[in-house]
Design a protein around this motif. Structure first.
Motif, PDB file in Angstrom:
ATOM      1  N   GLU A   1       0.822  -1.206   0.000  1.00  0.00           N
ATOM      2  CA  GLU A   1       0.000   0.000   0.000  1.00  0.00           C
ATOM      3  C   GLU A   1       0.863   1.267   0.000  1.00  0.00           C
ATOM      4  OE1 GLU A   1      -3.778   1.756  -0.144  1.00  0.00           O
ATOM      5  OE2 GLU A   1      -3.338  -0.385  -0.100  1.00  0.00           O
ATOM      6  N   VAL A   2       2.034   1.196   0.628  1.00  0.00           N
ATOM      7  CA  VAL A   2       2.899   2.382   0.717  1.00  0.00           C
ATOM      8  C   VAL A   2       4.143   2.245  -0.163  1.00  0.00           C
ATOM      9  CG1 VAL A   2       2.110   2.832   3.072  1.00  0.00           C
ATOM     10  CG2 VAL A   2       4.203   1.498   2.720  1.00  0.00           C
ATOM     11  N   TRP A   3       4.251   1.156  -0.895  1.00  0.00           N
ATOM     12  CA  TRP A   3       5.483   0.861  -1.626  1.00  0.00           C
ATOM     13  C   TRP A   3       5.854   1.973  -2.600  1.00  0.00           C
ATOM     14  CZ3 TRP A   3       9.141  -2.400  -0.475  1.00  0.00           C
ATOM     15  CH2 TRP A   3      10.104  -2.758  -1.423  1.00  0.00           C
ATOM     16  N   HIS A   4       4.874   2.565  -3.257  1.00  0.00           N
ATOM     17  CA  HIS A   4       5.170   3.599  -4.249  1.00  0.00           C
ATOM     18  C   HIS A   4       5.417   4.954  -3.609  1.00  0.00           C
ATOM     19  CE1 HIS A   4       4.660   1.498  -8.113  1.00  0.00           C
ATOM     20  NE2 HIS A   4       3.972   0.665  -7.374  1.00  0.00           N
ATOM     21  N   ALA A   5       5.325   5.015  -2.293  1.00  0.00           N
ATOM     22  CA  ALA A   5       5.642   6.254  -1.590  1.00  0.00           C
ATOM     23  C   ALA A   5       7.043   6.218  -0.988  1.00  0.00           C
ATOM     24  CB  ALA A   5       4.610   6.505  -0.494  1.00  0.00           C
ATOM     25  N   VAL A   6       7.734   5.098  -1.130  1.00  0.00           N
ATOM     26  CA  VAL A   6       9.087   4.959  -0.575  1.00  0.00           C
ATOM     27  C   VAL A   6      10.054   4.597  -1.693  1.00  0.00           C
ATOM     28  CG1 VAL A   6       8.264   4.313   1.709  1.00  0.00           C
ATOM     29  CG2 VAL A   6       8.689   2.524   0.022  1.00  0.00           C
TER      30      VAL A   6
ATOM     31  N   PRO B   1      14.227   3.008  -2.529  1.00  0.00           N
ATOM     32  CA  PRO B   1      15.407   2.349  -1.943  1.00  0.00           C
ATOM     33  C   PRO B   1      16.393   3.414  -1.450  1.00  0.00           C
ATOM     34  CG  PRO B   1      14.853   1.419  -4.110  1.00  0.00           C
ATOM     35  CD  PRO B   1      14.026   2.652  -3.943  1.00  0.00           C
ATOM     36  N   PRO B   2      17.040   3.156  -0.313  1.00  0.00           N
ATOM     37  CA  PRO B   2      17.068   1.912   0.465  1.00  0.00           C
ATOM     38  C   PRO B   2      16.042   1.830   1.587  1.00  0.00           C
ATOM     39  CG  PRO B   2      18.822   3.343   1.218  1.00  0.00           C
ATOM     40  CD  PRO B   2      18.136   4.073   0.098  1.00  0.00           C
ATOM     41  N   TYR B   3      14.924   2.535   1.484  1.00  0.00           N
ATOM     42  CA  TYR B   3      13.741   2.347   2.330  1.00  0.00           C
ATOM     43  C   TYR B   3      13.967   2.631   3.820  1.00  0.00           C
ATOM     44  CZ  TYR B   3      12.701  -0.424  -1.858  1.00  0.00           C
ATOM     45  OH  TYR B   3      12.544  -0.855  -3.146  1.00  0.00           O
ATOM     46  N   ALA B   4      14.747   3.638   4.149  1.00  0.00           N
ATOM     47  CA  ALA B   4      14.994   3.943   5.565  1.00  0.00           C
ATOM     48  C   ALA B   4      13.690   4.284   6.286  1.00  0.00           C
ATOM     49  CB  ALA B   4      15.986   5.103   5.679  1.00  0.00           C
ATOM     50  N   ASP B   5      12.801   5.057   5.619  1.00  0.00           N
ATOM     51  CA  ASP B   5      11.535   5.423   6.259  1.00  0.00           C
ATOM     52  C   ASP B   5      10.605   4.223   6.406  1.00  0.00           C
ATOM     53  OD1 ASP B   5      11.405   5.320   3.515  1.00  0.00           O
ATOM     54  OD2 ASP B   5      10.111   7.078   3.281  1.00  0.00           O
ATOM     55  N   LEU B   6      10.679   3.266   5.468  1.00  0.00           N
ATOM     56  CA  LEU B   6       9.872   2.055   5.567  1.00  0.00           C
ATOM     57  C   LEU B   6      10.298   1.224   6.771  1.00  0.00           C
ATOM     58  CD1 LEU B   6       7.783   0.056   4.300  1.00  0.00           C
ATOM     59  CD2 LEU B   6       9.711  -0.965   3.083  1.00  0.00           C
ATOM     60  N   PHE B   7      11.599   1.026   6.922  1.00  0.00           N
ATOM     61  CA  PHE B   7      12.080   0.232   8.059  1.00  0.00           C
ATOM     62  C   PHE B   7      11.828   0.954   9.382  1.00  0.00           C
ATOM     63  CE2 PHE B   7      14.724  -1.807   4.716  1.00  0.00           C
ATOM     64  CZ  PHE B   7      14.329  -3.113   4.944  1.00  0.00           C
ATOM     65  N   ALA B   8      11.922   2.273   9.386  1.00  0.00           N
ATOM     66  CA  ALA B   8      11.630   3.017  10.618  1.00  0.00           C
ATOM     67  C   ALA B   8      10.190   2.784  11.049  1.00  0.00           C
ATOM     68  CB  ALA B   8      11.898   4.503  10.402  1.00  0.00           C
ATOM     69  N   TRP B   9       9.267   2.770  10.087  1.00  0.00           N
ATOM     70  CA  TRP B   9       7.859   2.498  10.406  1.00  0.00           C
ATOM     71  C   TRP B   9       7.672   1.063  10.887  1.00  0.00           C
ATOM     72  CZ3 TRP B   9       4.492  -0.134   6.529  1.00  0.00           C
ATOM     73  CH2 TRP B   9       3.199  -0.369   7.024  1.00  0.00           C
TER      74      TRP B   9
ATOM     75  N   GLU C   1       9.700  -0.874  12.342  1.00  0.00           N
ATOM     76  CA  GLU C   1      10.314  -1.109  13.651  1.00  0.00           C
ATOM     77  C   GLU C   1       9.764  -0.199  14.739  1.00  0.00           C
ATOM     78  OE1 GLU C   1      14.627  -2.822  12.116  1.00  0.00           O
ATOM     79  OE2 GLU C   1      14.418  -0.681  12.519  1.00  0.00           O
ATOM     80  N   GLY C   2       8.740   0.594  14.389  1.00  0.00           N
ATOM     81  CA  GLY C   2       8.122   1.438  15.402  1.00  0.00           C
ATOM     82  C   GLY C   2       8.900   2.689  15.724  1.00  0.00           C
ATOM     83  N   ARG C   3       9.837   3.077  14.864  1.00  0.00           N
ATOM     84  CA  ARG C   3      10.660   4.274  15.116  1.00  0.00           C
ATOM     85  C   ARG C   3      10.179   5.489  14.337  1.00  0.00           C
ATOM     86  NH1 ARG C   3      14.892   3.958  12.670  1.00  0.00           N
ATOM     87  NH2 ARG C   3      14.729   2.002  11.503  1.00  0.00           N
ATOM     88  N   GLY C   4       9.177   5.309  13.488  1.00  0.00           N
ATOM     89  CA  GLY C   4       8.726   6.420  12.668  1.00  0.00           C
ATOM     90  C   GLY C   4       7.284   6.233  12.242  1.00  0.00           C
ATOM     91  N   GLU C   5       6.741   7.253  11.621  1.00  0.00           N
ATOM     92  CA  GLU C   5       5.368   7.218  11.145  1.00  0.00           C
ATOM     93  C   GLU C   5       5.258   6.367   9.879  1.00  0.00           C
ATOM     94  OE1 GLU C   5       2.706   8.588  12.618  1.00  0.00           O
ATOM     95  OE2 GLU C   5       4.025   9.195  14.275  1.00  0.00           O
ATOM     96  N   ARG C   6       4.059   5.886   9.649  1.00  0.00           N
ATOM     97  CA  ARG C   6       3.806   5.150   8.417  1.00  0.00           C
ATOM     98  C   ARG C   6       3.953   6.085   7.216  1.00  0.00           C
ATOM     99  NH1 ARG C   6      -1.967   3.482   5.885  1.00  0.00           N
ATOM    100  NH2 ARG C   6      -1.300   1.837   4.468  1.00  0.00           N
ATOM    101  N   PRO C   7       4.722   5.681   6.184  1.00  0.00           N
ATOM    102  CA  PRO C   7       4.799   6.521   4.978  1.00  0.00           C
ATOM    103  C   PRO C   7       3.416   6.730   4.393  1.00  0.00           C
ATOM    104  CG  PRO C   7       6.488   4.804   4.936  1.00  0.00           C
ATOM    105  CD  PRO C   7       5.582   4.495   6.092  1.00  0.00           C
ATOM    106  N   SER C   8       3.164   7.931   3.934  1.00  0.00           N
ATOM    107  CA  SER C   8       1.831   8.252   3.411  1.00  0.00           C
ATOM    108  C   SER C   8       1.577   7.515   2.103  1.00  0.00           C
ATOM    109  CB  SER C   8       1.696   9.751   3.173  1.00  0.00           C
ATOM    110  OG  SER C   8       0.472  10.031   2.528  1.00  0.00           O
ATOM    111  N   PRO C   9       0.428   6.831   2.010  1.00  0.00           N
ATOM    112  CA  PRO C   9       0.094   6.143   0.762  1.00  0.00           C
ATOM    113  C   PRO C   9      -0.769   6.982  -0.173  1.00  0.00           C
ATOM    114  CG  PRO C   9      -1.451   5.479   2.438  1.00  0.00           C
ATOM    115  CD  PRO C   9      -0.549   6.524   3.072  1.00  0.00           C
ATOM    116  N   ASP C  10      -0.958   8.256   0.159  1.00  0.00           N
ATOM    117  CA  ASP C  10      -1.984   9.055  -0.506  1.00  0.00           C
ATOM    118  C   ASP C  10      -1.477   9.884  -1.679  1.00  0.00           C
ATOM    119  OD1 ASP C  10      -3.879   8.111   1.273  1.00  0.00           O
ATOM    120  OD2 ASP C  10      -3.428   9.676   2.739  1.00  0.00           O
ATOM    121  N   ALA C  11      -0.328   9.544  -2.201  1.00  0.00           N
ATOM    122  CA  ALA C  11       0.177  10.305  -3.352  1.00  0.00           C
ATOM    123  C   ALA C  11      -0.748  10.090  -4.544  1.00  0.00           C
ATOM    124  CB  ALA C  11       1.590   9.837  -3.700  1.00  0.00           C
TER     125      ALA C  11
END
Length: 563
Positions: A190-195, A197-205, A207-217
């Motif tokens: 659902e959020v793949w096209h909003a992130v 490589p190398p997906y630092a924001d994806l892994f942060a989400w 692992e609970g260290r960051g917000e979910r990347p927005s899927p609303d583009a």
């Protein structure tokens, strides 16, 4: 690089789906950013290097190894990366004092000009052990072949999410424990096209260290809903025809057409953007939303066979002549979003009504409605499936619960596919080639042919699946025992009127093809049975194959009107 090489090696030698998931999950947990992100990008097919070509690898190894020896070795091994990894001699004078990191390799390749790539590869090959060389070359060529699909890789990524996260203590003392919601591959898609490589924001989400990347583009891809094959004996007694809408399973490619806030894109079912190859389609879409459908060639109000669509696939660009000869269109069967509203949670009946209303006012010839098939019993629907009025334009039927939401993945129950029985012919094995990965030691890719009026074999297709591991051993032995000529990695197998191995080939369809010597091309050929018992002279003829093609083009319809 060493950890990535170990991961690829173990994945390639592991057949268990669950074991592959555990291997990748553990790697993603243990490996720091950005290496783990680059590894995930490589496994999901989101990593490529335009400046790197297999020919560079060949030139590099032939500069250090006798070309005849390399040719013999490649002929025996059957895989370029594995051959070079094993035969590379190294150069002590050029060997660096450490192995490169995965991120170091990727960043250098992405920044390198074409003339610099071969030198980089040679330096890394000198620095790495054979397993690392193999992984490097697989990475460079993009041919990982380790049995890990993009969705499976995303499933493993979802598994790194911890059950809870302990936040720092508040001023009053104590700890705050935040329980994280589990995620799965669909959530990542659902959020793949909003992130990226190398997906630092994806892994942060994750692992609970960051917000979910927005899927609303706007213009984004939505994860697709897939169907499971229906088991007529087990499923139909439990299902009511009144609960299911039936549609034709069109013989094209699944696409998602999106137009949102001025952003227009066309995606394949795997999320790859193919807009550039179909500018005529994109220019002819005027709705605001996201449509799930089938891309087909549409000519004079009729659906052309898949062979016509093939003329336009796998192209980055297309000229006006090709577009005019093979005009494409989308046959729609679901509406996922409209005017900024996400419709996927609505039942199919409501989504269908809104889709019909949208298409009723849509102008032009690039968007059409996939009709609902009228039926009142499974038996009656089965008769339509066997002899569809739309002919060869349909592979079979889709069954969808009227009350089903649009759920990403392949849930069992809401959607079924009921494909037509495949066509079969008996053909004779003519050539064989070694496979890749776990099959690199076996001849597993087989070219087969049928008899012409002159009594000689002409190739009509190639198959590399449909048989068991035990059957593969028998096929491999037959090739080794009856090889009569060698053409690089290809073996010519003895095939005569009085001697040869007959293979029963199943396939979905036939198309005329001037690029093939026989004049025909098969759709999805596979070996359905090995006819050890059948004499080669009793295999099918090219005339019978052409008769079948004529039948499909006339009775099955070279073109078919959509009801």
């Amino acid at each position: 690089m060493r950890a990535f090489a170990e991961l690829l090696d173990r994945l390639s030698l592991t057949s268990s789906r669950n074991a592959k998931l555990v291997l990748l999950r553990d790697y993603l947990k243990a490996t720091p950013d950005p290496d783990r992100g680059w590894a995930l990008a490589a496994l999901t097919g989101d990593l490529s290097f335009d400046a790197a070509k297999p020919a560079m690898i060949r030139r590099a190894v032939e500069a250090r190894v006798d070309s005849v020896l390399f040719g013999w070795s490649y002929d025996y091994v059957g895989d370029l990366a594995e051959t070079v990894a094993l035969i590379w001699p190294g150069d002590p004078d050029r060997r660096p004092n450490r192995e490169p990191e995965l991120s170091e390799v990727i960043e250098a390749l992405k920044a390198a000009k074409r003339g610099e790539v071969q030198g980089l590869i040679e330096g890394w090959l000198d620095a790495l052990a054979p397993k690392g060389r193999w992984a490097l070359l697989k990475l460079v060529t993009g041919a990982l072949r380790v049995g890990m699909s993009a969705r499976l890789a995303k499933t493993a990524a979802a598994m790194i999410r911890p059950a809870s996260v302990t936040e720092p203590p508040e001023p009053e003392g104590g700890e705050t424990v935040t329980v994280l919601e589990p995620v799965d591959a669909s959530d990542i898609e659902e959020v793949w096209h909003a992130v990226e490589p190398p997906y630092a924001d994806l892994f942060a989400w994750l692992e609970g260290r960051g917000e979910r990347p927005s899927p609303d583009a706007p213009g984004r891809f939505r994860p697709v809903m897939l169907a499971v094959a229906v088991d007529e004996a087990a499923d139909f007694p439990k299902l009511s025809p009144a609960d299911y809408a039936a549609e034709w399973k069109w013989d094209g490619i699944r696409v998602q057409a999106v137009r949102e806030q001025g952003v227009a894109k066309l995606y394949s079912r795997t999320g790859d953007e193919i807009s550039g190859a179909f500018p005529d389609v994109m220019a002819g879409l005027t709705f605001e939303g996201a449509i799930d459908g089938e891309l087909l060639v549409w000519r004079d109000g009729e659906v052309a066979p898949f062979g016509d669509l093939q003329q336009r696939l796998n192209r980055k660009t297309v000229d006006a002549k090709l577009m005019a000869a093979h005009p494409a269109a989308v046959v729609a069967y679901d509406l996922l979003a409209e005017n900024g509203e996400d419709l996927r949670g609505l039942p199919l009946r409501e989504r269908r009504a809104r889709l019909e209303a949208l298409i009723a006012v849509h102008e032009g010839h690039r968007l059409h409605l996939s009709p609902v098939v009228d039926y009142d019993s499974w038996e009656g629907l089965g008769l339509l499936r066997a002899d569809p009025p739309v002919g060869a334009a349909a592979e079979g039927l889709m069954l969808k619960r009227w009350d089903s939401g649009y759920v990403a993945g392949r849930p069992k129950g809401p959607w079924f596919k009921w494909k037509r029985d495949p066509h079969t012919i008996d053909a004779v094995m003519m050539y064989a080639q070694r496979g890749h990965g776990k099959r690199s030691s076996f001849y597993s890719d087989f070219t087969f042919g049928v008899w012409t009026d002159e009594g000689v074999l002409t190739p009509v297709g190639k198959a590399y699946f449909g048989f068991t591991d035990e059957e593969l051993k028998g096929l491999d032995k037959f090739v080794r025992d009856h090889t009569i000529e060698r053409f690089g990695p290809v073996r010519s197998v003895r095939a005569e009127r009085d001697f040869g191995l007959v293979l029963e080939i199943a396939f979905e369809g036939l198309n005329r093809s001037p690029r093939h010597k026989s004049g025909v091309a098969m759709r999805f050929p596979r070996i359905s049975r090995i006819r050890w018992d059948k004499p080669a002279r009793e295999a099918d003829t090219l005339a019978s194959v052409m008769d079948l093609l004529d039948s499909l083009e006339s009775g099955g319809g070279r073109v078919a009107k959509v009801p």
